[in-house]
Design a protein around this motif. Structure first.
Motif, PDB file in Angstrom:
ATOM      1  N   ASP A  17       0.847  -1.186   0.000  1.00 34.51           N
ATOM      2  CA  ASP A  17       0.000   0.000   0.000  1.00 34.51           C
ATOM      3  C   ASP A  17       0.886   1.241   0.000  1.00 34.51           C
ATOM      4  O   ASP A  17       1.640   1.476   0.939  1.00 34.51           O
ATOM      5  N   GLU A  40      -4.025   8.046  -2.552  1.00 32.17           N
ATOM      6  CA  GLU A  40      -5.449   7.875  -2.821  1.00 32.17           C
ATOM      7  C   GLU A  40      -5.639   7.417  -4.266  1.00 32.17           C
ATOM      8  O   GLU A  40      -4.988   7.962  -5.171  1.00 32.17           O
ATOM      9  N   PRO A  41      -6.485   6.432  -4.489  1.00 34.86           N
ATOM     10  CA  PRO A  41      -6.740   6.060  -5.882  1.00 34.86           C
ATOM     11  C   PRO A  41      -7.454   7.200  -6.618  1.00 34.86           C
ATOM     12  O   PRO A  41      -8.131   8.025  -5.996  1.00 34.86           O
ATOM     13  N   ASP A  71      -4.710   1.729 -10.699  1.00 34.38           N
ATOM     14  CA  ASP A  71      -5.941   2.068  -9.971  1.00 34.38           C
ATOM     15  C   ASP A  71      -7.024   2.511 -10.954  1.00 34.38           C
ATOM     16  O   ASP A  71      -8.161   2.048 -10.912  1.00 34.38           O
ATOM     17  N   GLN A 102     -10.413   0.513 -12.259  1.00 31.69           N
ATOM     18  CA  GLN A 102     -11.694   1.199 -12.102  1.00 31.69           C
ATOM     19  C   GLN A 102     -12.472   1.191 -13.419  1.00 31.69           C
ATOM     20  O   GLN A 102     -13.674   0.922 -13.442  1.00 31.69           O
TER      21      GLN A 102
END
Lengths: 353, 191, 285
Positions: free
Chosen positions: A171, A175-176, A191, A195
């Motif tokens: 991680d 932020e994605p 990411d 999505q």
């Protein structure tokens, strides 16, 4: 005879919509479909519409399916258009699929593994024979029930990772991105790619994934694990300061294990392709995982020559709401442009005489 | 406490009217636009500057406030839903009380020149003072502008900003309830 | 104020409007440059004008008078549908008269009557990237715009001239805006291109599916690409309008019978009606 320019657009639209409503309802002697019936008996359609409509709401998805006469892309579009201006109250914490309440979990790379193989409600081994008893409205006999619900099972990727044989992802704390707020830009991170694929068209992902298996960017996949079940969604309202459970959603997760020969800096190891989608949608999750892995070609130092490995190509064409819009807009009048083409072609023919 | 001061009386209609004023100002550089929506921003924030911020700034953008406007921070936090940023060099919107070195603000890149700062600068007057002649997109003919409150070397500093086109900052001058916009595309000479 | 319940004025939520408004201001400041924006799914499909609709929704106020045209006509079904959408969600006055409108949303045409400083023209754009046929990658075209590297487009046009004796682009004919950015004017016929230049009205362009916004401020230089020895020329059917007799307007060709009979009429329906109301008569009227 004097020519009168075409008028009546308003009336034509009203009449068309009235006819559509009548056609949607069908013969009024046949009982009206209820949303509960769609939700209960057409669950896979509801799931697909929620995934591609990017909104987890089975009841609204059922309404969309009813309104769209079962046209699932049209139904997904209805959900998208509904969700787009909804206010945002907060962002959920990442869901923990290892803690999933499983209804199905299989691995193709181990004969047996901690937690075992759980076949669940699958079409995989059904004989595709039309069931005329179903046509007659037969009620199925009750299915056998386990003595207790399946316990949480470790993810296969985590089992491989214990031995260091598969790449691990840490991680990074960033932020994605959010495709629904920011337009696609390149280079697109994983990411953003995942999505886009999660909202992507099932048929497109199936075809692109299939193409990688047929040699257009092959990546030697194994199904490390496919799991279907319920996970809990949590948010942390700022005024509370601690996480609260806001409900359960059904997810399908697919983790592919792919060969990787290694590079100058990385020893040979397995790599992964990942698929995650709303509802029970194995074909979608697997296609997504295949395409995700294919799009990592450049990152992993492989030749990126096949369509599925071309990130821009895949991401710009995976969204069926965009695709159906642009393809179908050809039905709109284009006579002004066509007229200019007519004049141009006449002029060019004149010039070449 | 500045928080007790209201924002727009009609947030939807007032924001729309203010936006159209800014859009017209940006489209017709040097042409003063008046904000007609009633607004009582906390001092020293003027009506035009406050209206522009209420109209364009929210949690999806970054705003840098010069110390001079610290008194308005809570009001903006509440009505715009944004926490003022401490970083002047990356902020999308900068509210200054004197003309900063324009090159220290976000300039955008050649590929994304839109990622540049919009600078709001209160001035004393947009009808009297140092005289300039404006040329560029939006203007059919050279257009005069008079401003009180700009530094004496403004024309040279603006020329440096304009020279980097398509990169560069866009400037909104505010005097009371009136504003004038100077987009980066504009060339400005002393008259 | 709103005439349909459950939705904000002009449909879009305020946060979305702010995002579009910020993009519009930058677009005006950088004439002809495509600004990426967080385009939303609208209740009309992509391709039906979602980019134009989002811009109109972000600029429209209760005092505006809206005109919507498709192919130059107010009564085409898509124009009717979009006009109704705003009448329903914003309750604004609508008109078919070019001179009465403050905001005109258009697909594929620029009205014949000159627009004024008090008007805004909003274009629906299917493909905002003028270089797309030369270079499909948006990462690459973005770089080409950054460097103003437009040689490939000139080569393409010159190839047309050597093959056909003329440029074979008849609509969406590329233009240079403010001598800096190559821009797609949307699929208006090349006939309309000269109107882009030094137009008194503000011109805004929205591409919903491609998620781009761009603009031409009023009184801005817009040049259709051409060569000294092959200057730009715009074609129209060499006829007069059968209804109003106009011989300078852009004409639609209507097939009137099964024997190949043709009638040419103004594509701009308001222009044609205004002329007929003023007593002009065409041969077929």
């Amino acid at each position: 005879m004097a020519y009168v320019a075409v008028k009546g657009g308003e009336r034509a639209i009203d009449n068309a919509h009235a006819w559509l409503a009548e056609a949607r309802r069908g013969n009024p002697a046949v009982p009206d479909l209820t949303l509960a019936q769609i939700q209960q008996q057409m669950g896979r359609a509801v799931d697909r519409v929620m995934a591609e409509g990017a909104l987890y709401d089975p009841e609204l998805a059922a309404l969309a399916i009813k309104q769209a006469q079962g046209d699932l892309i049209e139904a997904a579009f209805l959900l998208r258009a509904y969700r787009t201006t909804l206010p945002r109250f907060g962002y959920a914490a990442p869901v923990d699929t290892a803690a999933m309440a499983l209804r199905r979990r299989i691995s193709a790379v181990y004969k047996d593994l901690p937690g075992g193989q759980l076949l669940g409600p699958t079409y995989d081994y059904t004989h595709r024979l039309l069931d005329f008893l179903l046509a007659a409205g037969a009620t199925p006999p009750p299915a056998a029930e386990a003595a207790e619900p399946a316990a949480a099972m470790p993810r296969v990727a985590d089992i491989l990772a214990q031995e260091g044989l598969i790449e691990t992802h840490t991680d990074t704390g960033t932020e994605p991105g959010d495709l629904t707020r920011e337009p696609l830009a390149f280079p697109a991170g994983r990411d953003i790619r995942l999505q886009a694929l999660a909202r992507g068209d099932e048929g497109f992902l199936l075809a692109m994934g299939y193409s990688t298996q047929r040699g257009w960017g092959g990546s030697h996949p194994f199904v490390g694990e496919l799991r279907v079940g319920e996970v809990t969604v949590e948010i942390t309202p700022p005024e509370l300061g601690f996480a609260i459970d806001i409900g359960d959603i059904t997810l399908t997760e697919c983790a592919l294990v792919n060969q990787f020969k290694g590079s100058k800096t990385v020893p040979p190891q397995f790599t992964s392709g990942y698929g995650l989608t709303f509802g029970h949608a194995e074909r979608k999750a697997m296609g997504m995982a295949l395409v995700d892995r294919a799009m990592r070609a450049e990152e992993l130092g492989e030749d990126a020559t096949a369509p599925a490995q071309n990130i821009e190509f895949v991401l710009y064409h995976s969204d069926n709401i965009e695709g159906t819009g642009f393809v179908e807009h050809l039905k709109l009048p284009h006579y002004v442009d066509f007229q200019s083409e007519l004049e141009a072609i006449r002029r060019m023919r004149e010039d070449t005489k | 406490m500045t928080l007790s001061l209201p924002g727009f009386a009609d947030p939807v209609a007032d924001a729309q009217a203010c936006f159209r004023a800014v859009l017209t100002a940006m489209s017709r550089p040097g042409t003063p636009q008046r904000i007609t929506s009633p607004l009582t921003p906390p001092a020293p924030l003027g009506i035009a500057a406050a209206a522009v911020l209420l109209t364009l700034v929210d949690g999806d953008t970054s705003l840098y406030l010069a110390d001079h406007f610290a008194n308005a921070a809570d009001w903006l936090r509440f009505h715009c839903g944004t926490d003022p940023s401490p970083d002047r060099t990356t902020a999308g919107f900068v509210l200054a009380d004197s003309l900063p070195d324009l090159a220290t603000l976000a300039q955008g890149s050649d590929e994304a020149p839109q990622d540049s700062a919009t600078l709001l600068l209160p001035v004393e007057s947009l009808t009297a003072g140092a005289r300039f002649t404006l040329r560029g997109p939006g203007l059919q003919a050279p257009t005069p502008l008079a401003v009180t409150g700009l530094p004496p070397d403004f024309a040279a500093r603006w020329a440096a900003n304009h020279a980097q086109f398509p990169r560069g900052i866009d400037l909104i001058l505010c005097a009371g309830d009136t504003l004038v916009a100077l987009p980066r595309s504009l060339s400005l000479g002393e008259a | 104020m709103t005439t349909i319940s459950g939705y904000n004025f002009a449909y879009l939520d305020e946060q979305t409007k702010r995002m579009i408004r910020r993009a519009l201001l930058k677009a005006v400041a950088i004439p002809g440059h495509q600004i990426p924006f967080g385009s939303r799914e609208m209740p009309l499909p992509y391709g039906w004008g979602t980019g134009g609709i989002q811009i109109t929704a972000a600029i429209l106020g209760a005092d505006d008078v809206l005109k919507v045209i498709d192919q130059g006509a107010d009564d085409t079904t898509n124009a009717v549908s979009i006009r109704r959408f705003f009448a329903k969600t914003a309750g604004v006055a609508t008109t078919t008269r070019t001179d009465a409108a403050t905001v005109i949303q258009t697909r594929h045409r620029i009205p014949e009557a000159p627009l004024t400083e008090n008007q805004i023209l909003v274009y629906q754009v299917p493909q905002p990237e003028p270089l797309v046929k030369l270079e499909p990658s948006r990462a690459e075209t973005r770089r080409m715009h950054a460097l103003a590297e437009y040689g490939a487009m000139h080569v393409r046009l010159y190839e047309d001239i050597t093959r056909y004796g003329q440029v074979a682009i008849s609509y969406d004919y590329p233009v240079m805006v403010n001598d800096r950015y190559l821009m797609a004017p949307s699929p208006i016929p090349a006939f309309d291109n000269p109107k882009l230049h030094q137009m008194p009205a503000l011109q805004l362009f929205g591409a919903g599916r491609e998620k781009r916004i761009y603009a031409i401020p009023p009184y801005t230089n817009v040049r259709s690409l051409d060569f000294e020895d092959h200057p730009f020329r715009a074609g129209r059917a060499p006829h007069a309008c059968g209804l109003c007799g106009a011989d300078t307007s852009y004409l639609d060709e209507v097939v009137v019978d099964n024997a190949g009979g043709r009638l040419f009429v103004c594509s701009d329906t308001d222009y044609c009606e205004t002329r007929r109301d003023a007593g002009h008569v065409g041969e077929a009227a």
